[in-house]
Design an enzyme around this catalytic site. Structure first.
Site, mmCIF file in Angstrom:
data_model
loop_
_atom_site.group_PDB
_atom_site.id
_atom_site.type_symbol
_atom_site.label_atom_id
_atom_site.label_comp_id
_atom_site.label_asym_id
_atom_site.label_seq_id
_atom_site.Cartn_x
_atom_site.Cartn_y
_atom_site.Cartn_z
ATOM 1 C CB ALA A 1 -44.603 -5.147 -15.941
ATOM 2 C CG ASP B 1 -30.227 -6.064 -7.214
ATOM 3 O OD1 ASP B 1 -29.961 -6.236 -8.642
ATOM 4 O OD2 ASP B 1 -30.984 -5.924 -6.508
ATOM 5 C CB SER C 1 -34.075 4.830 -21.223
ATOM 6 O OG SER C 1 -35.149 4.676 -21.962
ATOM 7 C CB ILE D 1 -30.237 -4.624 -18.567
ATOM 8 C CG1 ILE D 1 -31.318 -4.527 -19.844
ATOM 9 C CG2 ILE D 1 -28.894 -4.219 -19.203
ATOM 10 C CD1 ILE D 1 -31.808 -2.988 -19.906
ATOM 11 C CE1 TYR E 1 -36.309 4.548 -16.706
ATOM 12 C CE2 TYR E 1 -37.068 4.865 -18.730
ATOM 13 C CZ TYR E 1 -36.385 4.494 -17.853
ATOM 14 O OH TYR E 1 -35.413 3.364 -18.335
ATOM 15 C CB VAL F 1 -26.924 2.994 -6.532
ATOM 16 C CG1 VAL F 1 -26.468 1.519 -7.044
ATOM 17 C CG2 VAL F 1 -28.373 3.235 -6.832
#
Length: 276
Positions: free
Chosen positions: A193, A39, A141, A20, A154, A63
């Site tokens: 995945a 990143d 999400s 994304i 998550y 981060v």
């Protein structure tokens, strides 16, 4: 054709070298933005920025490390000028039975998905408030809005991101800073995945989320579901008795999707995030 608000402005994207984040960088550059790609995989960030040309610059970014985040934002602004938009996109998705999940992976998910967002906001907000303009976009999400067995940690981190974004919108109302929480459903990146997705809902592409982010910058709104129909579905669910809701979600495969996983297909991603 009207000019997009990002034209000539600096947009900083965390986790910008893949998925994304990368799709968003590509799209916003086409709209005229200057993009700082942060990143933890610095080689990927540098490679992506070279491929995207002079309107992009790659930076190493962890981060979870405030000094690293500070350096990222400072270097980005030294390169492209004042920060207009921060997209807190970096995140990992360890899945599987909660009691079988390693505690260090649980902690890592909380550090990246939640503390990483808080770090970015704490560092970006003072300058935005001083300039009386800016936009913070936090990528959460739909898993943060509905129970997904196998995604306990998550989902919890993404629920927290949705909550803190809405609270920031109210707390900093009147400062000139906009806040948007973007909530994608199953997206075709390495995070999913080995999973099968939901029956009746298409798996979206990173570009779909990128376009939603571009739309949110053009016309700010507090929440942006991708696709929009998922937001409508989730809004209706609390009106349904839990027993009926559970039957529906089981029928759609929502309660198996993070438990019935092809481990071989997921191995590469788990290795990268330290899950194996």
């Amino acid at each position: 054709m009207s000019t997009h608000p990002v034209q000539g402005s600096l947009v900083a994207i965390t986790g910008g070298a893949r998925g994304i984040g990368l799709a968003t960088a590509q799209y916003l550059i086409r709209l005229g933005a200057r993009v700082a790609i942060g990143d933890i995989d610095k080689d990927a960030a540098f490679g992506v920025s070279e491929a995207l040309g002079g309107h992009a610059h790659g930076f190493a970014l962890d981060v979870t490390d405030r000094d690293s985040f500070t350096n990222f934002l400072q270097q980005a602004q030294d390169t492209f000028g004042p920060l207009s938009v921060l997209i807190n996109n970096a995140g990992i998705m360890p899945i599987g039975p909660f009691l079988g999940q390693r505690v260090d992976i649980q902690d890592r998910a909380v550090d990246i998905n939640l503390h990483g967002v808080l770090n970015g906001m704490r560092l970006a907000l003072p300058g935005m408030i001083e300039r009386q303009r800016g936009h913070i976009i936090n990528v959460a999400s739909t898993a943060g809005k509905a129970p997904v067995p196998g995604g306990l940690v998550y989902g919890a981190t993404k629920a927290a991101v949705a909550s803190l974004t809405e609270t920031a919108r109210v707390e900093f109302g009147g400062t000139g800073v906009e806040f948007t929480c973007v909530l994608p459903s199953f997206t075709n990146t390495e995070l999913i995945a080995g999973t099968k997705g939901l029956k009746g809902f298409r798996t979206i592409e990173p570009e779909d989320v990128a376009h939603a982010i571009g739309d949110a910058i053009r016309k700010p709104e507090p929440e942006k579901y991708v696709p929009a129909i998922v937001g409508t579905t989730l809004a209706v669910q609390p009106l349904i008795p839990r027993s009926a809701r559970d039957r529906i979600n089981r029928a759609l495969g929502g309660y198996d999707t993070f438990l019935d996983v092809d481990q071989a297909a997921r191995h590469g991603y788990d290795e990268r995030i330290g899950g194996n």
